[in-house]
Motif scaffolding. Structure first.
Motif, PDB file in Angstrom:
ATOM      1  N   SER A 173       0.853  -1.180   0.000  1.00 21.54           N
ATOM      2  CA  SER A 173       0.000   0.000   0.000  1.00 21.54           C
ATOM      3  C   SER A 173       0.889   1.230   0.000  1.00 21.54           C
ATOM      4  CB  SER A 173      -0.904  -0.046   1.235  1.00 21.54           C
ATOM      5  OG  SER A 173      -1.086   1.248   1.747  1.00 21.54           O
ATOM      6  N   LYS A 174       0.667   2.091  -0.999  1.00 20.13           N
ATOM      7  CA  LYS A 174       1.474   3.312  -1.077  1.00 20.13           C
ATOM      8  C   LYS A 174       1.193   4.218   0.115  1.00 20.13           C
ATOM      9  CE  LYS A 174       0.819   4.741  -5.379  1.00 20.13           C
ATOM     10  NZ  LYS A 174       0.933   5.608  -6.567  1.00 20.13           N
ATOM     11  N   GLU A 175      -0.071   4.207   0.577  1.00 18.71           N
ATOM     12  CA  GLU A 175      -0.408   5.042   1.730  1.00 18.71           C
ATOM     13  C   GLU A 175       0.413   4.612   2.936  1.00 18.71           C
ATOM     14  OE1 GLU A 175      -2.630   3.632  -0.239  1.00 18.71           O
ATOM     15  OE2 GLU A 175      -3.845   5.257  -1.063  1.00 18.71           O
ATOM     16  N   THR A 176       0.524   3.290   3.145  1.00 18.96           N
ATOM     17  CA  THR A 176       1.307   2.790   4.283  1.00 18.96           C
ATOM     18  C   THR A 176       2.765   3.203   4.132  1.00 18.96           C
ATOM     19  OG1 THR A 176      -0.177   0.916   4.393  1.00 18.96           O
ATOM     20  CG2 THR A 176       1.904   0.678   5.578  1.00 18.96           C
ATOM     21  N   LEU A 177       3.287   3.114   2.917  1.00 21.40           N
ATOM     22  CA  LEU A 177       4.680   3.521   2.708  1.00 21.40           C
ATOM     23  C   LEU A 177       4.846   5.017   3.011  1.00 21.40           C
ATOM     24  CD1 LEU A 177       7.597   3.152   1.863  1.00 21.40           C
ATOM     25  CD2 LEU A 177       6.888   3.237  -0.538  1.00 21.40           C
ATOM     26  N   PHE A 178       3.901   5.845   2.536  1.00 19.49           N
ATOM     27  CA  PHE A 178       3.969   7.281   2.829  1.00 19.49           C
ATOM     28  C   PHE A 178       3.995   7.522   4.339  1.00 19.49           C
ATOM     29  CE2 PHE A 178       2.874   8.614  -1.504  1.00 19.49           C
ATOM     30  CZ  PHE A 178       3.562   9.806  -1.573  1.00 19.49           C
ATOM     31  N   ILE A 179       3.139   6.821   5.064  1.00 15.43           N
ATOM     32  CA  ILE A 179       3.058   7.022   6.519  1.00 15.43           C
ATOM     33  C   ILE A 179       4.407   6.677   7.157  1.00 15.43           C
ATOM     34  CG2 ILE A 179       1.943   6.172   8.645  1.00 15.43           C
ATOM     35  CD1 ILE A 179      -0.627   5.797   6.764  1.00 15.43           C
ATOM     36  N   HIS A 180       4.991   5.549   6.756  1.00 18.12           N
ATOM     37  CA  HIS A 180       6.300   5.163   7.320  1.00 18.12           C
ATOM     38  C   HIS A 180       7.379   6.172   6.925  1.00 18.12           C
ATOM     39  CE1 HIS A 180       5.428   1.290   9.205  1.00 18.12           C
ATOM     40  NE2 HIS A 180       4.520   1.151   8.267  1.00 18.12           N
ATOM     41  N   LEU A 181       7.348   6.600   5.679  1.00 18.94           N
ATOM     42  CA  LEU A 181       8.372   7.568   5.225  1.00 18.94           C
ATOM     43  C   LEU A 181       8.286   8.844   6.051  1.00 18.94           C
ATOM     44  CD1 LEU A 181       7.992   7.180   1.338  1.00 18.94           C
ATOM     45  CD2 LEU A 181      10.116   6.823   2.600  1.00 18.94           C
ATOM     46  N   ILE A 182       7.085   9.392   6.159  1.00 18.43           N
ATOM     47  CA  ILE A 182       6.922  10.682   6.858  1.00 18.43           C
ATOM     48  C   ILE A 182       7.293  10.523   8.341  1.00 18.43           C
ATOM     49  CG2 ILE A 182       5.239  12.465   7.514  1.00 18.43           C
ATOM     50  CD1 ILE A 182       3.895  11.795   4.696  1.00 18.43           C
ATOM     51  N   GLU A 183       6.866   9.419   8.940  1.00 15.64           N
ATOM     52  CA  GLU A 183       7.198   9.223  10.361  1.00 15.64           C
ATOM     53  C   GLU A 183       8.706   9.134  10.586  1.00 15.64           C
ATOM     54  OE1 GLU A 183       3.161   7.135  12.087  1.00 15.64           O
ATOM     55  OE2 GLU A 183       4.861   5.861  11.548  1.00 15.64           O
ATOM     56  N   HIS A 184       9.384   8.344   9.751  1.00 16.20           N
ATOM     57  CA  HIS A 184      10.843   8.211   9.923  1.00 16.20           C
ATOM     58  C   HIS A 184      11.540   9.551   9.705  1.00 16.20           C
ATOM     59  CE1 HIS A 184      11.736   3.972  10.672  1.00 16.20           C
ATOM     60  NE2 HIS A 184      10.651   3.718   9.989  1.00 16.20           N
ATOM     61  N   LEU A 185      11.093  10.296   8.697  1.00 17.90           N
ATOM     62  CA  LEU A 185      11.719  11.602   8.430  1.00 17.90           C
ATOM     63  C   LEU A 185      11.491  12.542   9.607  1.00 17.90           C
ATOM     64  CD1 LEU A 185      10.602  11.926   4.699  1.00 17.90           C
ATOM     65  CD2 LEU A 185      12.969  11.738   5.480  1.00 17.90           C
TER      66      LEU A 185
END
Ligand code: BTN
Length: 263
Positions: A173-185
């Motif tokens: 899921s791209k949404e899940t990837l976005f959430i992980h990316l933003i959180e890590h950043l």
């Protein structure tokens, strides 16, 4: 197809993260440009496609529909001695987010490229508009690459769809990837003023794909060949040349062949 190409469910992303405004476009010139001109601290700009996506060194960044193209506007209150490690830290955050969604075999190619098995998967473009500590961090990750895009880009590239197909063929899921990316950043940026170099280097070494490799690149019209030894506290790449001299470089365009070797 192991991934969906529906427009993003932005509500799903905004309900899961804490940030400024999310500005979502079907198409924009460049998410970096948009935030540099309009962004406030904490804002995020996401676009399904970019008409003038920009890469490092003035390169064009191809952004076909459905790829991940987004930028984050972050305001740092302190410019610390490790400021020049920010780009490398961004690469680590992306690598960790990809690991969270089950990708393996990826890493960061100094300074700002995301690679998977010798092929470029994504890149980072950091830009500042003034001296205020406001930084726009732009990230592009290939999700699906039309053949036309493959042909336009003069290097080995890959996409998340290709990786998923070649590995476990699972849907992501791209949404899940976005959430992980933003959180890590956000975590990395929030703690950046307290960065301990010894801890940073441990994470860097985990993801660095050049360490120990012999590389060749052009520097000020000279061909440099040497072994990648380490990076220093300013994020410069340390190359040990055959002459025994260890030199540090702030920039170098190191190209990898398909098998991961340097040209
Ligand atoms: C590179 O590898 O040369 C850096 C590529 C950075 C591309 C991203 S996509 C989102 C953001 N907007 C841009 O115009 N560029 C960055």
């Amino acid at each position: 197809m192991p991934t969906n190409h529906k427009p993003l469910d932005i509500n799903k992303i905004s309900n899961s993260i804490n940030c400024g405004n999310i500005h979502y476009f079907d198409s924009v010139n460049s998410t970096n440009t948009w935030l540099l001109e309009n962004g406030k601290c904490g804002d995020i700009c996401i676009s399904e496609t970019q008409t003038s996506g920009r890469g490092r060194r003035g390169n064009i960044w191809e952004s076909p529909q459905g790829n991940i193209s987004f930028s984050l506007c972050y305001c740092f209150t302190e410019i610390t001695e490790y400021w020049s490690l920010l780009g490398l830290m961004t690469g680590i955050a992306i690598a960790e987010a990809l690991q969270d969604i089950g990708i393996a075999g990826h890493g960061v190619k100094w300074p700002n490229d995301i690679y998977w098995q010798g092929k470029k998967l994504g890149g980072i473009l950091l830009e500042t508009s003034d001296q205020s500590g406001k930084v726009v961090i732009g990230i592009g990750l290939n999700v699906l690459l039309p053949i036309k895009t493959h042909e336009k880009i003069g290097q080995e590239i890959t996409s998340l769809t290709e990786i998923m197909t070649l590995t476990n063929n699972s849907i992501f899921s791209k949404e899940t990837l976005f959430i992980h990316l933003i959180e890590h950043l956000q975590i990395k940026f929030r703690n950046f003023h307290n960065l301990k170099f010894s801890e940073f280097i441990k994470s860097w070494e985990k993801w660095d794909i050049l360490q120990g490799r012999t590389v060749t690149f052009n520097h000020q019209n000279r061909k440099i060949t040497g072994k990648v030894i380490k990076i220093d506290t300013q994020g410069r790449l340390g190359i040990l040349q055959n002459s025994g001299i260890l030199d540090f470089y702030t920039s170098a365009d190191i190209k990898l062949r398909k098998n991961g070797d340097s040209e």
